[in-house]
Design a protein around this motif. Structure first.
Motif, PDB file in Angstrom:
ATOM      1  N   LEU A  68       0.818  -1.210   0.000  1.00 20.61           N
ATOM      2  CA  LEU A  68       0.000   0.000   0.000  1.00 20.61           C
ATOM      3  C   LEU A  68       0.851   1.260   0.000  1.00 20.61           C
ATOM      4  CD1 LEU A  68      -2.862  -0.802   2.545  1.00 20.61           C
ATOM      5  CD2 LEU A  68      -3.173  -0.207   0.144  1.00 20.61           C
ATOM      6  N   LEU A  69       1.916   1.254   0.784  1.00 23.71           N
ATOM      7  CA  LEU A  69       2.718   2.464   0.984  1.00 23.71           C
ATOM      8  C   LEU A  69       4.003   2.454   0.163  1.00 23.71           C
ATOM      9  CD1 LEU A  69       2.227   2.916   4.840  1.00 23.71           C
ATOM     10  CD2 LEU A  69       1.066   4.098   2.969  1.00 23.71           C
ATOM     11  N   ALA A  70       4.086   1.617  -0.853  1.00 22.01           N
ATOM     12  CA  ALA A  70       5.289   1.571  -1.690  1.00 22.01           C
ATOM     13  C   ALA A  70       5.527   2.913  -2.377  1.00 22.01           C
ATOM     14  CB  ALA A  70       5.164   0.451  -2.724  1.00 22.01           C
ATOM     15  N   HIS A  71       4.468   3.533  -2.896  1.00 20.74           N
ATOM     16  CA  HIS A  71       4.610   4.833  -3.562  1.00 20.74           C
ATOM     17  C   HIS A  71       5.044   5.897  -2.555  1.00 20.74           C
ATOM     18  CE1 HIS A  71       3.664   8.058  -6.458  1.00 20.74           C
ATOM     19  NE2 HIS A  71       3.178   8.701  -5.417  1.00 20.74           N
ATOM     20  N   TRP A  72       4.403   5.881  -1.371  1.00 15.72           N
ATOM     21  CA  TRP A  72       4.760   6.847  -0.329  1.00 15.72           C
ATOM     22  C   TRP A  72       6.220   6.686   0.083  1.00 15.72           C
ATOM     23  CZ3 TRP A  72       6.088   5.299   4.748  1.00 15.72           C
ATOM     24  CH2 TRP A  72       6.277   6.338   5.653  1.00 15.72           C
ATOM     25  N   LEU A  73       6.665   5.436   0.245  1.00  9.24           N
ATOM     26  CA  LEU A  73       8.038   5.194   0.669  1.00  9.24           C
ATOM     27  C   LEU A  73       9.028   5.655  -0.398  1.00  9.24           C
ATOM     28  CD1 LEU A  73       9.701   4.049   2.973  1.00  9.24           C
ATOM     29  CD2 LEU A  73       9.584   1.802   1.891  1.00  9.24           C
ATOM     30  N   ALA A  74       8.684   5.418  -1.672  1.00  6.35           N
ATOM     31  CA  ALA A  74       9.566   5.867  -2.756  1.00  6.35           C
ATOM     32  C   ALA A  74       9.657   7.392  -2.774  1.00  6.35           C
ATOM     33  CB  ALA A  74       9.044   5.341  -4.089  1.00  6.35           C
ATOM     34  N   LYS A  75       8.521   8.064  -2.602  1.00  9.49           N
ATOM     35  CA  LYS A  75       8.526   9.527  -2.564  1.00  9.49           C
ATOM     36  C   LYS A  75       9.303  10.049  -1.359  1.00  9.49           C
ATOM     37  CE  LYS A  75       5.988  10.845  -6.112  1.00  9.49           C
ATOM     38  NZ  LYS A  75       6.492  11.793  -7.129  1.00  9.49           N
ATOM     39  N   ARG A  76       9.170   9.355  -0.257  1.00  9.92           N
ATOM     40  CA  ARG A  76       9.884   9.760   0.959  1.00  9.92           C
ATOM     41  C   ARG A  76      11.395   9.662   0.749  1.00  9.92           C
ATOM     42  NH1 ARG A  76       8.525   9.811   6.579  1.00  9.92           N
ATOM     43  NH2 ARG A  76      10.339   9.433   7.904  1.00  9.92           N
ATOM     44  N   VAL A  96       1.773   1.866  11.848  1.00 12.11           N
ATOM     45  CA  VAL A  96       1.931   1.630  10.411  1.00 12.11           C
ATOM     46  C   VAL A  96       3.328   2.050   9.968  1.00 12.11           C
ATOM     47  CG1 VAL A  96       1.139   2.323   8.118  1.00 12.11           C
ATOM     48  CG2 VAL A  96      -0.531   1.840   9.929  1.00 12.11           C
ATOM     49  N   MET A  97       3.754   3.231  10.385  1.00  9.64           N
ATOM     50  CA  MET A  97       5.077   3.704  10.011  1.00  9.64           C
ATOM     51  C   MET A  97       6.176   2.832  10.606  1.00  9.64           C
ATOM     52  SD  MET A  97       4.777   7.834  10.052  1.00  9.64           S
ATOM     53  CE  MET A  97       6.377   7.924   9.285  1.00  9.64           C
ATOM     54  N   ASP A  98       5.977   2.398  11.831  1.00 10.20           N
ATOM     55  CA  ASP A  98       6.991   1.572  12.481  1.00 10.20           C
ATOM     56  C   ASP A  98       7.123   0.231  11.768  1.00 10.20           C
ATOM     57  OD1 ASP A  98       8.913   1.731  14.446  1.00 10.20           O
ATOM     58  OD2 ASP A  98       7.718   0.664  15.929  1.00 10.20           O
ATOM     59  N   CYS A  99       6.004  -0.292  11.280  1.00 14.10           N
ATOM     60  CA  CYS A  99       6.039  -1.555  10.541  1.00 14.10           C
ATOM     61  C   CYS A  99       6.760  -1.395   9.211  1.00 14.10           C
ATOM     62  CB  CYS A  99       4.613  -2.052  10.320  1.00 14.10           C
ATOM     63  SG  CYS A  99       4.472  -3.457   9.206  1.00 14.10           S
ATOM     64  N   VAL A 100       6.406  -0.347   8.463  1.00 16.56           N
ATOM     65  CA  VAL A 100       6.946  -0.182   7.114  1.00 16.56           C
ATOM     66  C   VAL A 100       8.385   0.308   7.135  1.00 16.56           C
ATOM     67  CG1 VAL A 100       6.660   1.094   4.948  1.00 16.56           C
ATOM     68  CG2 VAL A 100       4.652   0.196   6.146  1.00 16.56           C
ATOM     69  N   LEU A 101       8.695   1.253   8.028  1.00 20.12           N
ATOM     70  CA  LEU A 101      10.035   1.848   8.038  1.00 20.12           C
ATOM     71  C   LEU A 101      11.040   1.032   8.837  1.00 20.12           C
ATOM     72  CD1 LEU A 101       9.163   5.635   8.506  1.00 20.12           C
ATOM     73  CD2 LEU A 101       9.803   4.479   6.389  1.00 20.12           C
ATOM     74  N   ASN A 102      10.593   0.455   9.950  1.00 26.98           N
ATOM     75  CA  ASN A 102      11.521  -0.195  10.868  1.00 26.98           C
ATOM     76  C   ASN A 102      11.307  -1.698  11.004  1.00 26.98           C
ATOM     77  OD1 ASN A 102      12.624   2.376  11.549  1.00 26.98           O
ATOM     78  ND2 ASN A 102      10.870   2.725  12.897  1.00 26.98           N
ATOM     79  N   ILE A 119      -6.582   5.412   0.836  1.00 28.92           N
ATOM     80  CA  ILE A 119      -6.348   5.195   2.267  1.00 28.92           C
ATOM     81  C   ILE A 119      -7.256   6.123   3.062  1.00 28.92           C
ATOM     82  CG2 ILE A 119      -4.717   5.679   4.117  1.00 28.92           C
ATOM     83  CD1 ILE A 119      -2.533   4.496   2.500  1.00 28.92           C
ATOM     84  N   ILE A 120      -7.860   5.585   4.103  1.00 35.18           N
ATOM     85  CA  ILE A 120      -8.590   6.383   5.092  1.00 35.18           C
ATOM     86  C   ILE A 120      -7.943   6.114   6.438  1.00 35.18           C
ATOM     87  CG2 ILE A 120     -10.780   6.767   6.276  1.00 35.18           C
ATOM     88  CD1 ILE A 120     -12.229   5.916   3.769  1.00 35.18           C
ATOM     89  N   THR A 121      -7.404   7.156   7.043  1.00 39.72           N
ATOM     90  CA  THR A 121      -6.727   6.952   8.333  1.00 39.72           C
ATOM     91  C   THR A 121      -6.543   8.287   9.022  1.00 39.72           C
ATOM     92  OG1 THR A 121      -4.856   5.830   9.377  1.00 39.72           O
ATOM     93  CG2 THR A 121      -4.363   7.157   7.428  1.00 39.72           C
ATOM     94  N   GLU A 122      -5.832   8.292  10.126  1.00 42.76           N
ATOM     95  CA  GLU A 122      -5.461   9.516  10.813  1.00 42.76           C
ATOM     96  C   GLU A 122      -4.220   9.265  11.649  1.00 42.76           C
ATOM     97  OE1 GLU A 122      -8.038  10.842  14.061  1.00 42.76           O
ATOM     98  OE2 GLU A 122      -9.183   8.996  13.805  1.00 42.76           O
ATOM     99  N   GLY A 123      -3.486  10.337  11.882  1.00 46.92           N
ATOM    100  CA  GLY A 123      -2.296  10.255  12.717  1.00 46.92           C
ATOM    101  C   GLY A 123      -2.548  10.898  14.066  1.00 46.92           C
TER     102      GLY A 123
END
Length: 761
Positions: A527-535, A621-627, A591-595
């Motif tokens: 789901l967050l592959a595009h977001w991670l690439a942009k990041r 979510v960020m901890d799973c994808v990034l770390n 995506i529907i979510t909030e931080g």
């Protein structure tokens, strides 16, 4: 108004405030069409010489769309996506501002001629916002009403004006104020008008714009209307009365009684002298506000009246509702005529010169001839009738067989939609979902890729579910709803991380077949592959790349304070997106979510720009994808006893309780038995059991239990010289322990397995 849960709203939920939900919505292949009922309409007239117009629609799918009207053709020009629940109403303000309201409790403003970017989010309502009203000649005034009896009057120009704020008040303003475009406009105080019409000031520490609050409704508000100058506001709802307000002060001026059920639609003439109301009692009433009374009532419909539209002169009214019929009524002569019938209940009407747009609980919108400038022409066609005074008169006429014949059989223009999904079944492989839509089509979806696998056509959903049944047991790691007309997949921590499969079962090449794959983790990566690439692009293009790294570490440190985390060692440094989890860039989900700040939001995954952080996304979510961190998971192990069958010549050394991953296959248990087997002296040495088979060592716990590890040395599955049984049923080597427990053992107690030698093999 149907009450449906908002994906982004966590109030009243058992989830911790720090454990926000992430939802992804599977968008249909044709994203230029609505996929749920259309609740609202607005027409923008062109000031140019080309005479082109725009139609705006708001849907229960949570989006708005702008349609370009070109003679007899209509095409989707833009989709406005930010609301996280039903869009209930929309109005045009000024030259190019679109205001919408939603069941997500917010109002949003948009540049109506843009590509769909929300310019501001207005947060003041505490419950669903059901209706809006705008002043034709005062482009700044918009009123909003909703459940809980809340009515607010907004000065849109003031609400959109930028406001300065201090950094230390950001979070409070985000939750209580007005946010949008990355900024928040604080609310300084809310003026409320109580039942005695006195105005009180509720002070808050911030300073900024304050909408006027009209207090007096004790129950939900379903309809609003305002005169052209914005000096009179009328409201109606479940109290069955029409209330009249001065929107400039919020004070009540009168209350009009007469309806016997919910007031669902309201209109005011340009001067504010006359008011039309439509009700669930099937009646239309004309009120003289100067005389403070009902001067006419019209029994035209056989069921609830949900939508009204009037000619400019307020001489004729178009009405629609639950009976799926569109009527035109002369308010002075009481003459009525049935213009057309729809296939679904009518929700909204928008008069457009000689035509009228009709929205219904279907996802399509139709335009019908209306003779808006000279409606009297319609009655020259014949087939009219006189509207009665009593609500049952039309119903009685219908029963007697005198139902009017519609003037038009087919609309002049159709804006097609996609049939809404209304039923679903999660298959027990926990990756596929069957759906049934309003057209009766049954379809199969793969939720870890967000794609439609197969359309089975009009077949039985129950029969297809039985046909696709697999005897596998995988934990329920996600939930589904279809309130937006499509599949919304909800992920909640830590439950979503409970499901694992072996890479071989997912046909993932390049990984050892015994590698465990966490379905939620890989889905989030996809789901967050595009977001991670942009990041990564932003990090690489900025000189402060080290600062980005530090922010990730800071986020990880904060997450560690929330809960004890586990690093998924089998997937360490594994950033590859595997085929079973690759989401389509052509039809990306939303995506529907909030931080931690700002409230819930919705956006396509391909529209994420890499700037989103833990203020926007859930920290887990960020901890799973990034770390690569996963929260502690329960019930990932299965305890069981392994005994020889009675009279079996095979014995193994360990007789204690064993523990293994739930996904462990029975063929691994067979391997274990073979490796640890001690044969009787008289057993035939046929070479089937090599005494030197070595596997991973067994680990004995201090309690005497034994841990059966899934990481035994990989070797080909054995020929079935040993078979394993449960309750005297021979188990397939491909079954997992969880499957055996769910479909064979069916008990709460620890699983008991038996093994035996298959003689003569």
């Amino acid at each position: 108004m149907h009450r449906v849960g908002s994906a982004g709203n966590t109030s009243g939920s058992n989830r911790s405030r720090k454990e926000k939900r992430l939802t992804y919505v599977l968008n249909a292949s044709d994203d230029t069409k609505h996929c749920a009922g259309v609740n609202c309409l607005a027409v923008l007239k062109s000031n140019g010489s080309d005479g082109s117009e725009c139609l705006f629609t708001g849907s229960r799918d949570g989006t708005l769309k702008r349609w370009t009207i070109d003679e007899e053709a209509v095409s989707c020009a833009a989709t406005f996506e930010s609301h996280v629940d039903w869009v209930n109403d929309t109005v045009l303000v000024g030259d190019h501002t679109l205001v919408s309201c939603s069941s997500d409790t917010t109002l949003k403003t948009w540049n109506c001629l843009s590509d769909g970017v929300c310019t501001k989010t207005l947060r003041q309502h505490s419950d669903y916002v059901t209706c809006l009203a705008a002043a034709e000649k005062n482009s700044n005034v918009v009123a909003s009403g909703g459940l809980g009896g809340e009515v607010f009057v907004w000065d849109i120009e003031a609400a959109l004006a930028p406001a300065s704020k201090s950094n230390d008040s950001t979070e409070e303003e985000a939750s209580n104020g007005i946010s949008g475009g990355g900024s928040n406009l604080p609310i300084s105080g809310l003026r409320t008008i109580n039942s005695s019409n006195s105005i009180s000031l509720h002070s808050t520490p911030n300073h900024g714009y304050t909408p006027t609050a009209a207090k007096g409704h004790k129950e939900s508000v379903y309809a609003l209307a305002m005169n052209d100058s914005g000096t009179i506001l009328v409201s109606g709802g479940t109290e069955k009365v029409v209330r009249v307000w001065d929107p400039r002060s919020g004070s009540k001026t009168m209350k009009l009684r007469g309806h016997t059920d919910n007031v669902r639609a309201l209109l005011l003439d340009s001067t504010g002298r006359y008011c039309l109301s439509g009700s669930s009692d099937s009646m239309i009433r004309l009120w003289d506000l100067g005389q403070q009374r009902c001067v006419h009532s019209y029994a035209v419909h056989t069921d609830s009246v949900w939508a009204l539209a009037s000619t400019t002169s307020f001489s004729h009214v178009y009405s629609g509702g639950r009976d799926q019929s569109l009527y035109l009524t002369d308010l002075s002569t009481r003459e009525s005529i049935l213009l057309c019938t729809e296939d679904y209940p009518i929700l909204q009407l928008a008069l457009d010169d000689e035509s009228i747009w009709v929205a219904s609980t279907d996802s399509s919108v139709h335009r019908w001839p209306a003779e808006g400038h000279n409606p009297q022409k319609m009655f020259q066609r014949g087939g009219s009738f006189l509207a009665g005074n009593l609500s049952f008169s039309r119903a009685r006429a219908s029963l007697e067989g005198s139902t009017p014949v519609p003037v038009y059989k087919e609309p002049s223009v159709k804006v097609p939609g996609i049939p809404a999904i209304v039923q679903h079944e999660i298959l027990n492989n926990r990756r596929h979902v069957l759906t049934k839509d309003t057209a009766g089509s049954v379809k199969l979806w793969e939720i870890t890729k967000g794609i439609l696998i197969e359309d089975y056509g009009k077949v039985s959903l129950d029969e297809k579910t039985k046909e696709l049944f697999e005897m596998v047991s995988i934990p329920a790691w996600f939930t589904v709803d279809t309130r937006l007309g499509n599949l919304s997949i909800h992920l909640d921590t830590p439950q979503c991380f409970s499901a694992e499969m072996y890479s071989a079962d997912l046909n993932i090449t390049g990984k050892p077949e015994d590698d465990k794959v966490n379905l939620a983790r890989e889905t989030l990566k996809g789901l967050l592959a595009h977001w991670l690439a942009k990041r990564k692009q932003r990090s690489g293009s900025q000189s402060s790349a080290n600062g980005d790294v530090q922010s990730v570490k800071d986020m990880s440190a904060r997450s560690m304070t929330h809960s004890r985390m586990e690093v998924d060692g089998s997937a360490e440094n594994d950033s590859m997106i595997y085929p079973p989890f690759e989401f389509s860039a052509a039809y990306p989900p939303s995506i529907i979510t909030e931080g931690s700040q700002g409230g819930a939001w919705r956006k396509k995954i391909t529209d994420l720009d890499g700037t989103e952080d833990d203020k926007d996304l859930p920290w887990w979510v960020m901890d799973c994808v990034l770390n690569n961190r996963l929260p502690p998971r329960e019930n990932t192990k299965c305890s069981f006893y392994l005994h020889p069958c009675e009279g079996s010549s095979a014995q193994i050394l360990t007789q204690g309780k064993l523990s293994a991953p739930r996904i462990l296959r029975i063929h691994k248990v067979i391997n274990y038995v073979v490796e640890k087997m001690v044969l009787d002296k008289d057993a035939p040495a046929d070479g089937t059991f090599a005494p030197g088979l070595a596997g991973g060592p067994l680990q004995h716990s201090t309690t005497g239990d034994v841990s059966l590890r899934s990481g035994l040395r990989s070797w080909p599955r054995p020929r079935p010289s040993i078979e394993v049984l449960c309750l005297n049923q021979v188990l397939s080597p491909d079954m997992s322990l969880a499957t055996v427990r769910a479909y064979v053992w069916k008990k709460q107690e620890d699983l008991v397995l038996h093994y035996r030698v298959m003689q003569g093999r």
